[in-house]
Design an enzyme around this catalytic site. Sequence first.
Site, PDB file in Angstrom:
ATOM      1  N   PHE A 152      24.517  94.971  64.466  1.00 50.75           N
ATOM      2  CA  PHE A 152      23.841  93.844  63.846  1.00 50.75           C
ATOM      3  C   PHE A 152      24.901  92.786  63.577  1.00 50.75           C
ATOM      4  CE2 PHE A 152      20.266  91.843  61.725  1.00 50.75           C
ATOM      5  CZ  PHE A 152      20.913  90.823  61.072  1.00 50.75           C
ATOM      6  N   ASP A 262      33.683  92.361  63.277  1.00 55.52           N
ATOM      7  CA  ASP A 262      32.703  91.804  62.344  1.00 55.52           C
ATOM      8  C   ASP A 262      32.745  92.606  61.045  1.00 55.52           C
ATOM      9  OD1 ASP A 262      29.126  91.032  62.529  1.00 55.52           O
ATOM     10  OD2 ASP A 262      30.515  91.109  60.848  1.00 55.52           O
ATOM     11  N   LYS A 293      29.148  88.009  52.695  1.00 52.90           N
ATOM     12  CA  LYS A 293      28.725  88.951  51.640  1.00 52.90           C
ATOM     13  C   LYS A 293      29.728  89.039  50.487  1.00 52.90           C
ATOM     14  CE  LYS A 293      25.689  91.648  54.646  1.00 52.90           C
ATOM     15  NZ  LYS A 293      24.395  91.371  54.003  1.00 52.90           N
ATOM     16  N   THR A 317      28.856  69.998  58.696  1.00 51.68           N
ATOM     17  CA  THR A 317      29.018  69.115  57.545  1.00 51.68           C
ATOM     18  C   THR A 317      29.769  69.755  56.394  1.00 51.68           C
ATOM     19  OG1 THR A 317      26.958  68.030  58.145  1.00 51.68           O
ATOM     20  CG2 THR A 317      27.749  67.696  55.877  1.00 51.68           C
TER      21      THR A 317
HETATM   22  C1  LIG Z   1      27.771  93.248  60.106  1.00 55.31           C
HETATM   23  C2  LIG Z   1      26.966  92.008  59.860  1.00 55.31           C
HETATM   24  N1  LIG Z   1      27.233  90.893  60.583  1.00 55.31           N
HETATM   25  C3  LIG Z   1      26.526  89.748  60.384  1.00 55.31           C
HETATM   26  C4  LIG Z   1      25.512  89.691  59.463  1.00 55.31           C
HETATM   27  C5  LIG Z   1      24.753  88.385  59.273  1.00 55.31           C
HETATM   28  O1  LIG Z   1      25.074  87.849  58.040  1.00 55.31           O
HETATM   29  P1  LIG Z   1      24.061  86.797  57.377  1.00 55.31           P
HETATM   30  O2  LIG Z   1      23.813  85.737  58.406  1.00 55.31           O
HETATM   31  O3  LIG Z   1      22.825  87.559  57.001  1.00 55.31           O
HETATM   32  O4  LIG Z   1      24.830  86.278  56.192  1.00 55.31           O
HETATM   33  C6  LIG Z   1      25.197  90.814  58.680  1.00 55.31           C
HETATM   34  C7  LIG Z   1      24.096  90.704  57.658  1.00 55.31           C
HETATM   35  N2  LIG Z   1      23.552  91.891  57.165  1.00 55.31           N
HETATM   36  C8  LIG Z   1      22.200  92.002  57.035  1.00 55.31           C
HETATM   37  C9  LIG Z   1      21.656  93.034  56.390  1.00 55.31           C
HETATM   38  S1  LIG Z   1      19.968  92.974  56.480  1.00 55.31           S
HETATM   39  C10 LIG Z   1      19.978  91.556  57.349  1.00 55.31           C
HETATM   40  C11 LIG Z   1      18.757  90.898  57.812  1.00 55.31           C
HETATM   41  O5  LIG Z   1      18.885  89.754  58.323  1.00 55.31           O
HETATM   42  O6  LIG Z   1      17.678  91.513  57.705  1.00 55.31           O
HETATM   43  C12 LIG Z   1      21.271  91.119  57.559  1.00 55.31           C
HETATM   44  C13 LIG Z   1      25.935  92.005  58.882  1.00 55.31           C
HETATM   45  O7  LIG Z   1      25.678  93.132  58.171  1.00 55.31           O
END
Ligand SMILES: Cc1ncc(COP(=O)(O)O)c(CNc2csc(C(=O)O)c2)c1O
Length: 435
Positions: A152, A262, A293, A317
């Site tokens: 992910f 990542d 996070k 921006t």
């Molecule tokens: C390893 C890793 N890489 C990138 C992301 C994306 O981060 P955000 O864009 O959500 O801040 C995440 C975000 N985690 C996440 C947990 S539930 C979720 C969702 O969109 O449902 C997103 C991550 O765990």
Amino acid sequence: TQFIPGTEFDAKMKRVTRCYMLKSRRPQQAASVQFFADYEKSVGNYIVDIDGNALLDVYMQISSMPLGYNHPAVLRALADPVNQIAPPGLSHATTMMCGSCSNENAFKTIFIWYAEKRRNGAPFTKEEMESCMTNQVPGTPRFSILSFQGAFHGRTLGSLSTTHSKYIHKMDIPAFDWPTASFPAYKYPLNENVRENRQEDERCLAQVDELLEKYKTEKRMPVAGVIVEPIQAEGGDNHASPEFFQELQRITKKHGAALLIDEVQTGGGPTGKMWCYEHFDLDSPPDLVTFSKKMQLGGYYHVESLRPKQSYRVFNTWMGDPGKVILLEAVLETIRKENLLHRVTTVGDYTLKQLTSLQDEFSTIMNSTRGRGTFIAFNCVSSELRDAVIKKLLSKGIQVGGCGTAAIRLRPALTFTEQHADIFLDALRSVLKQQ
Ligand SMILES: Cc1ncc(COP(=O)(O)O)c(CNc2csc(C(=O)O)c2)c1O
């Protein structure tokens, strides 16, 4: 020293400025330069120029130096290892709003680097400048990013093309046709399945090597970078060995691709180190590390060689949320003062040990207990049972998450203690006894 035209000092400054412009080979807008400072010799209310002249500074970089130059408190903070949070060897940072856009812009940085390597210092051609305006080669190259099944990396178009954890994330959204390799699926307990798990590493690494070769020659979509989580979180807390990551880095280097780790979910301390990949003893630093996070704001660190030659190649921006740095400073100060990385390690070891005992007692319900620090998970024997256990834990005052098909994962704060762990373990035991 007075900077008066025609004086000896003025002539010297002109020589220095010319020299500076020649050295950098990029004519800088130097007209605004009044003198060259020696910031290492500057102290308190005095700025020192390159000739050693101390000037009383009553302007302080347009009022931005609250304690003057090289104040001991500032030097102490900068020297403190906890405040050195950048992954070792990654000297550049680009801030962003979230994890997805951090990965998006890390991809762009990789593509720019890869194209510049192929250009070998040559300027953009007319054909490149015209063709990219209609999304055509050569200006719009057919580069790719390799990712892993179960990963992910975000929900925006590029990061979503490298995300493979739930269909609902991807349904109805166009994607890049980029290569995807298998991520190791280990048998637990690890110490009883060493040979099988090493074979699993080798199977997945061979796939990566083959895909990098295939996309370079047959598909003519060379892989510019490989993105990988140090622990696949959303995909089910899937771990891989340090040896897997060491060999993965060797394969990316062999093929001239960048390695992007990542750390959006694993970074910021939950595995007992600031960055999870620090557990892997890699041959050399990864090329890029993304974060968000626990780091409060998004962004990515990268090595010098990936810095784009031209400015504004990666830009938006707000470039993240500078205000969040204030929160991050408070977090880092607390990590330092309360030695939280050590606490995460000891509390994590304790929790993992207790969970493993529970697993032995309730082996018909739970298995595959695993983790680094308090970044811990275990599997239930089915998705349905996993969902039921989460629901019952909630009714007992425990908020816990699931991931993958049947895993339950812990993502506690860095301040989590053994007392908190015991509360969780007692509640889990009572739920397991009801199954
Ligand atoms: C390893 C890793 N890489 C990138 C992301 C994306 O981060 P955000 O864009 O959500 O801040 C995440 C975000 N985690 C996440 C947990 S539930 C979720 C969702 O969109 O449902 C997103 C991550 O765990």
